[in-house]
Design a protein around this motif. Structure first.
Motif, PDB file in Angstrom:
ATOM      1  N   ARG A 186      -4.058   3.730   9.156  1.00 49.37           N
ATOM      2  CA  ARG A 186      -2.816   3.914   9.932  1.00 49.37           C
ATOM      3  C   ARG A 186      -1.636   3.217   9.256  1.00 49.37           C
ATOM      4  O   ARG A 186      -0.525   3.734   9.239  1.00 49.37           O
ATOM      5  CB  ARG A 186      -2.988   3.364  11.350  1.00 49.37           C
ATOM      6  CG  ARG A 186      -3.940   4.205  12.165  1.00 49.37           C
ATOM      7  CD  ARG A 186      -3.834   3.851  13.618  1.00 49.37           C
ATOM      8  NE  ARG A 186      -4.903   4.496  14.380  1.00 49.37           N
ATOM      9  CZ  ARG A 186      -5.037   4.415  15.679  1.00 49.37           C
ATOM     10  NH1 ARG A 186      -4.186   3.687  16.389  1.00 49.37           N
ATOM     11  NH2 ARG A 186      -6.022   5.022  16.296  1.00 49.37           N
ATOM     12  N   PHE A 187      -1.908   2.021   8.712  1.00 53.79           N
ATOM     13  CA  PHE A 187      -0.843   1.313   8.007  1.00 53.79           C
ATOM     14  C   PHE A 187      -0.368   2.140   6.814  1.00 53.79           C
ATOM     15  O   PHE A 187       0.839   2.352   6.628  1.00 53.79           O
ATOM     16  CB  PHE A 187      -1.349  -0.058   7.550  1.00 53.79           C
ATOM     17  CG  PHE A 187      -0.433  -0.744   6.567  1.00 53.79           C
ATOM     18  CD1 PHE A 187       0.855  -1.118   6.938  1.00 53.79           C
ATOM     19  CD2 PHE A 187      -0.858  -1.010   5.269  1.00 53.79           C
ATOM     20  CE1 PHE A 187       1.703  -1.734   6.042  1.00 53.79           C
ATOM     21  CE2 PHE A 187      -0.009  -1.628   4.357  1.00 53.79           C
ATOM     22  CZ  PHE A 187       1.271  -1.996   4.742  1.00 53.79           C
ATOM     23  N   GLN A 188      -1.333   2.657   6.047  1.00 55.17           N
ATOM     24  CA  GLN A 188      -0.966   3.417   4.849  1.00 55.17           C
ATOM     25  C   GLN A 188      -0.199   4.687   5.203  1.00 55.17           C
ATOM     26  O   GLN A 188       0.813   5.000   4.584  1.00 55.17           O
ATOM     27  CB  GLN A 188      -2.211   3.787   4.040  1.00 55.17           C
ATOM     28  CG  GLN A 188      -2.626   2.684   3.101  1.00 55.17           C
ATOM     29  CD  GLN A 188      -3.945   2.997   2.432  1.00 55.17           C
ATOM     30  OE1 GLN A 188      -4.886   3.435   3.091  1.00 55.17           O
ATOM     31  NE2 GLN A 188      -4.019   2.791   1.140  1.00 55.17           N
ATOM     32  N   SER A 189      -0.676   5.400   6.233  1.00 52.95           N
ATOM     33  CA  SER A 189      -0.003   6.668   6.517  1.00 52.95           C
ATOM     34  C   SER A 189       1.379   6.417   7.109  1.00 52.95           C
ATOM     35  O   SER A 189       2.334   7.121   6.789  1.00 52.95           O
ATOM     36  CB  SER A 189      -0.867   7.582   7.399  1.00 52.95           C
ATOM     37  OG  SER A 189      -0.826   7.138   8.712  1.00 52.95           O
ATOM     38  N   ALA A 190       1.507   5.351   7.943  1.00 51.60           N
ATOM     39  CA  ALA A 190       2.835   5.050   8.483  1.00 51.60           C
ATOM     40  C   ALA A 190       3.789   4.665   7.362  1.00 51.60           C
ATOM     41  O   ALA A 190       4.933   5.134   7.313  1.00 51.60           O
ATOM     42  CB  ALA A 190       2.746   3.924   9.499  1.00 51.60           C
ATOM     43  N   SER A 202       8.102   0.544   0.813  1.00 51.32           N
ATOM     44  CA  SER A 202       7.320  -0.360  -0.011  1.00 51.32           C
ATOM     45  C   SER A 202       7.282  -1.714   0.676  1.00 51.32           C
ATOM     46  O   SER A 202       8.221  -2.063   1.399  1.00 51.32           O
ATOM     47  CB  SER A 202       7.972  -0.496  -1.375  1.00 51.32           C
ATOM     48  OG  SER A 202       8.025   0.779  -1.971  1.00 51.32           O
ATOM     49  N   PHE A 203       6.195  -2.453   0.438  1.00 52.59           N
ATOM     50  CA  PHE A 203       6.006  -3.710   1.152  1.00 52.59           C
ATOM     51  C   PHE A 203       5.729  -4.868   0.221  1.00 52.59           C
ATOM     52  O   PHE A 203       4.988  -4.724  -0.747  1.00 52.59           O
ATOM     53  CB  PHE A 203       4.806  -3.602   2.101  1.00 52.59           C
ATOM     54  CG  PHE A 203       5.087  -2.745   3.294  1.00 52.59           C
ATOM     55  CD1 PHE A 203       5.456  -3.319   4.504  1.00 52.59           C
ATOM     56  CD2 PHE A 203       4.978  -1.364   3.212  1.00 52.59           C
ATOM     57  CE1 PHE A 203       5.721  -2.528   5.608  1.00 52.59           C
ATOM     58  CE2 PHE A 203       5.248  -0.569   4.306  1.00 52.59           C
ATOM     59  CZ  PHE A 203       5.626  -1.144   5.510  1.00 52.59           C
ATOM     60  N   VAL A 204       6.327  -6.001   0.559  1.00 52.43           N
ATOM     61  CA  VAL A 204       5.886  -7.256  -0.035  1.00 52.43           C
ATOM     62  C   VAL A 204       5.188  -7.995   1.095  1.00 52.43           C
ATOM     63  O   VAL A 204       5.816  -8.335   2.103  1.00 52.43           O
ATOM     64  CB  VAL A 204       7.070  -8.092  -0.560  1.00 52.43           C
ATOM     65  CG1 VAL A 204       6.566  -9.444  -1.056  1.00 52.43           C
ATOM     66  CG2 VAL A 204       7.796  -7.347  -1.674  1.00 52.43           C
ATOM     67  N   VAL A 205       3.884  -8.166   0.960  1.00 54.39           N
ATOM     68  CA  VAL A 205       3.106  -8.785   2.034  1.00 54.39           C
ATOM     69  C   VAL A 205       2.758 -10.218   1.644  1.00 54.39           C
ATOM     70  O   VAL A 205       2.077 -10.446   0.644  1.00 54.39           O
ATOM     71  CB  VAL A 205       1.796  -7.986   2.271  1.00 54.39           C
ATOM     72  CG1 VAL A 205       0.935  -8.683   3.317  1.00 54.39           C
ATOM     73  CG2 VAL A 205       2.125  -6.568   2.706  1.00 54.39           C
ATOM     74  N   THR A 221      -5.372  -5.217  -2.719  1.00 51.71           N
ATOM     75  CA  THR A 221      -4.940  -5.191  -4.114  1.00 51.71           C
ATOM     76  C   THR A 221      -5.211  -3.827  -4.753  1.00 51.71           C
ATOM     77  O   THR A 221      -4.593  -3.473  -5.748  1.00 51.71           O
ATOM     78  CB  THR A 221      -5.628  -6.289  -4.965  1.00 51.71           C
ATOM     79  OG1 THR A 221      -7.018  -6.264  -4.689  1.00 51.71           O
ATOM     80  CG2 THR A 221      -5.081  -7.651  -4.648  1.00 51.71           C
ATOM     81  N   ARG A 222      -6.172  -3.056  -4.160  1.00 55.13           N
ATOM     82  CA  ARG A 222      -6.516  -1.757  -4.747  1.00 55.13           C
ATOM     83  C   ARG A 222      -5.711  -0.599  -4.169  1.00 55.13           C
ATOM     84  O   ARG A 222      -5.710   0.484  -4.708  1.00 55.13           O
ATOM     85  CB  ARG A 222      -7.981  -1.383  -4.440  1.00 55.13           C
ATOM     86  CG  ARG A 222      -9.009  -2.333  -4.946  1.00 55.13           C
ATOM     87  CD  ARG A 222      -9.254  -2.137  -6.390  1.00 55.13           C
ATOM     88  NE  ARG A 222      -9.015  -3.437  -7.026  1.00 55.13           N
ATOM     89  CZ  ARG A 222      -9.338  -3.739  -8.259  1.00 55.13           C
ATOM     90  NH1 ARG A 222      -9.897  -2.833  -9.015  1.00 55.13           N
ATOM     91  NH2 ARG A 222      -9.091  -4.932  -8.749  1.00 55.13           N
ATOM     92  N   SER A 223      -5.095  -0.854  -2.992  1.00 56.11           N
ATOM     93  CA  SER A 223      -4.637   0.300  -2.218  1.00 56.11           C
ATOM     94  C   SER A 223      -3.494   1.053  -2.901  1.00 56.11           C
ATOM     95  O   SER A 223      -2.660   0.474  -3.592  1.00 56.11           O
ATOM     96  CB  SER A 223      -4.159  -0.165  -0.860  1.00 56.11           C
ATOM     97  OG  SER A 223      -3.051  -0.976  -1.044  1.00 56.11           O
ATOM     98  N   MET A 276       2.792  -1.698  -2.714  1.00 59.29           N
ATOM     99  CA  MET A 276       2.635  -2.942  -1.971  1.00 59.29           C
ATOM    100  C   MET A 276       2.359  -4.083  -2.941  1.00 59.29           C
ATOM    101  O   MET A 276       1.496  -3.976  -3.793  1.00 59.29           O
ATOM    102  CB  MET A 276       1.479  -2.839  -0.987  1.00 59.29           C
ATOM    103  CG  MET A 276       1.206  -4.157  -0.283  1.00 59.29           C
ATOM    104  SD  MET A 276       0.186  -3.982   1.169  1.00 59.29           S
ATOM    105  CE  MET A 276      -1.193  -3.152   0.522  1.00 59.29           C
ATOM    106  N   SER A 277       3.136  -5.148  -2.802  1.00 56.63           N
ATOM    107  CA  SER A 277       2.871  -6.347  -3.599  1.00 56.63           C
ATOM    108  C   SER A 277       2.369  -7.437  -2.679  1.00 56.63           C
ATOM    109  O   SER A 277       2.783  -7.503  -1.516  1.00 56.63           O
ATOM    110  CB  SER A 277       4.147  -6.861  -4.245  1.00 56.63           C
ATOM    111  OG  SER A 277       4.584  -5.957  -5.213  1.00 56.63           O
ATOM    112  N   LEU A 278       1.530  -8.284  -3.200  1.00 50.80           N
ATOM    113  CA  LEU A 278       0.984  -9.364  -2.391  1.00 50.80           C
ATOM    114  C   LEU A 278       1.478 -10.709  -2.878  1.00 50.80           C
ATOM    115  O   LEU A 278       1.557 -10.949  -4.084  1.00 50.80           O
ATOM    116  CB  LEU A 278      -0.540  -9.390  -2.501  1.00 50.80           C
ATOM    117  CG  LEU A 278      -1.330  -8.288  -1.810  1.00 50.80           C
ATOM    118  CD1 LEU A 278      -2.811  -8.543  -2.008  1.00 50.80           C
ATOM    119  CD2 LEU A 278      -0.992  -8.243  -0.330  1.00 50.80           C
TER     120      LEU A 278
END
Ligand code: ADP
Ligand code: MG
Length: 423
Positions: free
Chosen positions: A156-160, A167-170, A191-193, A200-202
């Motif tokens: 759900r997170f990915q599809s939203a 893009s996200f910095v988490v 890290t793989r998604s 997405m960066s962590l």
């Protein structure tokens, strides 16, 4: 106007009621202390809270710049490298991360860019599920408090986020706690998604310096594309940090240099922990206020130190699981009896305790792990002693006065019997 009615039903104030009966007013001195005659020492309580992010972070300018350098690529729409921040508690990791994230979020909003920053404290979130739920919330999806599978939350997170094109910095603060409890699966997934059009960066933050060893090498190498270490503060650096806080949060003239110096020295003595220093300052000011003093003195700091230490030990010891408490008890009892507290002595005393309360003892190895955990918590100290040709053994030493530990462990009826006649 609110009119107070006392128990007797008379419309008069309680203290008048008490006075008429010759009973001293139990609140009198407290109320007087808060009257207009004595001014408070702490003016802005919020600024002394541990989650307050100050506008300036002395002695962390370079760290702010380094983190900023890595993350600022978002302003060009380019995925920042994953970043790993580590250092002991109170070295400014959270403050620096939040500072940079706040500034960049403002920039991103002003420039109408398609990136979002998410900050999650994994220890407070508590479970992988809650961490994922927080990510979903950041992507604008609300999910039930429990009940879905982790992979469903992730989907759900990915599809939203892909439908938002975001893009996200988490930032995963205290991520070591999550990995300790649940392993590194979630980090592996994150890290793989792939994130559709976005990325997405962590930013992983850890208080535990050994944390890296618990990670799968693949997770480690992708998480720590960039690494920044936060060293403990020196006493002088802590004094500078405290000075700024004092100027902003306390009444002018209520805290002298000697008090700041003492708080800084005490906090630096263990490791340069700014949180401890600020806590010490706050509790010292509270103690002084409670005593009706006009200024904070060094004796208030000493009292505060004892109060904090007792509170900390109590919290740590009373939240230990039963076997750890038995191991701790064995160490303190053995040392109180003047025995040589080697691992062997501790283990046999622990077994004895288990036997007499009808508990199956854990293996020698497992107990050895518990001893290391107790060492990490600071309630004992381990040292390796060499016996020349006969090899080495680990000696365990108490770090807390026996009576304090006995008082806490003695609350437990099952354990109290082992403490009889020892204090
Ligand atoms: N350089 C600094 N200047 C001012 N306050 C600081 C600084 N470093 C840390 N602090 C304060 O000390 C406390 C602990 O810092 P924090 O960033 O939470 O440490 P960590 O996350 O490394 O455990 C916080 O209240 C924070 O505001
Ligand atoms: Mg932190």
């Amino acid at each position: 106007m609110v009119q107070t009615t006392n128990m007797a039903g008379n419309k008069e104030t309680t203290h008048v009621y008490l006075k008429q009966r010759g009973v001293p007013d139990p609140l009198q001195d407290i109320l007087e202390r808060y009257s207009k005659r004595t001014s408070p020492i702490i003016i802005k309580h919020d600024l002394l809270r541990s989650d307050y992010v100050p506008d300036s972070l002395p002695h962390r300018v370079n760290h702010i710049r380094e983190v900023g350098n890595v993350l600022a690529t978002v302003l060009r729409g380019v995925k920042p490298s994953n970043l790993f921040l580590y250092g002991k508690t109170g070295t400014g990791k959270t403050a620096v991360c939040r500072y940079v994230v706040n500034r960049l979020s403002t920039e991103v909003a002003e420039r109408n860019l398609n990136a979002r920053f998410v900050y999650v404290n994994c220890r407070l979130a508590g479970t992988e599920y809650r961490v994922l739920a927080d990510l979903c919330a950041a992507a604008g999806v609300s999910v039930p408090f429990t009940g879905l599978s982790k992979s469903e939350l992730f989907r759900r997170f990915q599809s939203a986020s892909s439908s938002l094109g975001n893009s996200f910095v988490v930032c995963l603060d205290e991520v070591d706690v999550l990995v300790k409890d649940f392993g590194d699966d979630l980090l592996y997934e994150l890290t793989r998604s792939s994130m559709g059009p976005g990325w997405m960066s962590l930013v992983g933050i850890s208080n535990d310096l050994m944390f890296k060893e618990q990670l799968d090498p693949r997770v480690l190498s992708s998480l720590s594309e960039e690494e920044i270490v936060f060293p403990p503060y020196t006493a002088t650096e802590i004094a500078d940090i405290l000075l700024e806080r004092v100027e902003q949060a306390l009444r002018p003239g209520s805290v002298g240099e000697e008090v700041i110096g003492l708080c800084a020295a005490l906090a630096a003595a263990e490791h340069g922990d700014a949180r401890r220093a600020i806590d010490l300052l706050r509790v010292s000011a509270e103690v002084a206020e409670r005593e009706g003093a006009d200024r904070v003195g060094e004796h208030h700091v000493r009292k505060a130190q004892t109060l904090i230490e007792r509170g900390r030990v109590k919290e740590v010891v009373s939240s230990l699981p039963l076997h750890s408490r038995l191991v701790l008890l064995a160490i303190y009892v053995a040392s109180r009896k003047g025995l040589d507290t080697t691992s062997g002595t501790v283990y046999s005393m622990y077994r004895e305790f288990c036997g007499s309360i009808g508990l199956e003892p854990l293996t020698d190895r497992r107990v050895s792990t518990l001893v290391s955990e107790l060492d990490m918590l600071g309630v004992i100290a381990c040292e390796l002693v060499s016996y020349g040709r006969h090899g080495r053994t680990r000696k365990v030493k108490p770090t807390i006065p026996f009576n304090e530990v006995a008082e806490i462990l003695g609350n437990d009826e099952a354990l109290a019997v082992f403490l009889q006649g020892l204090s």
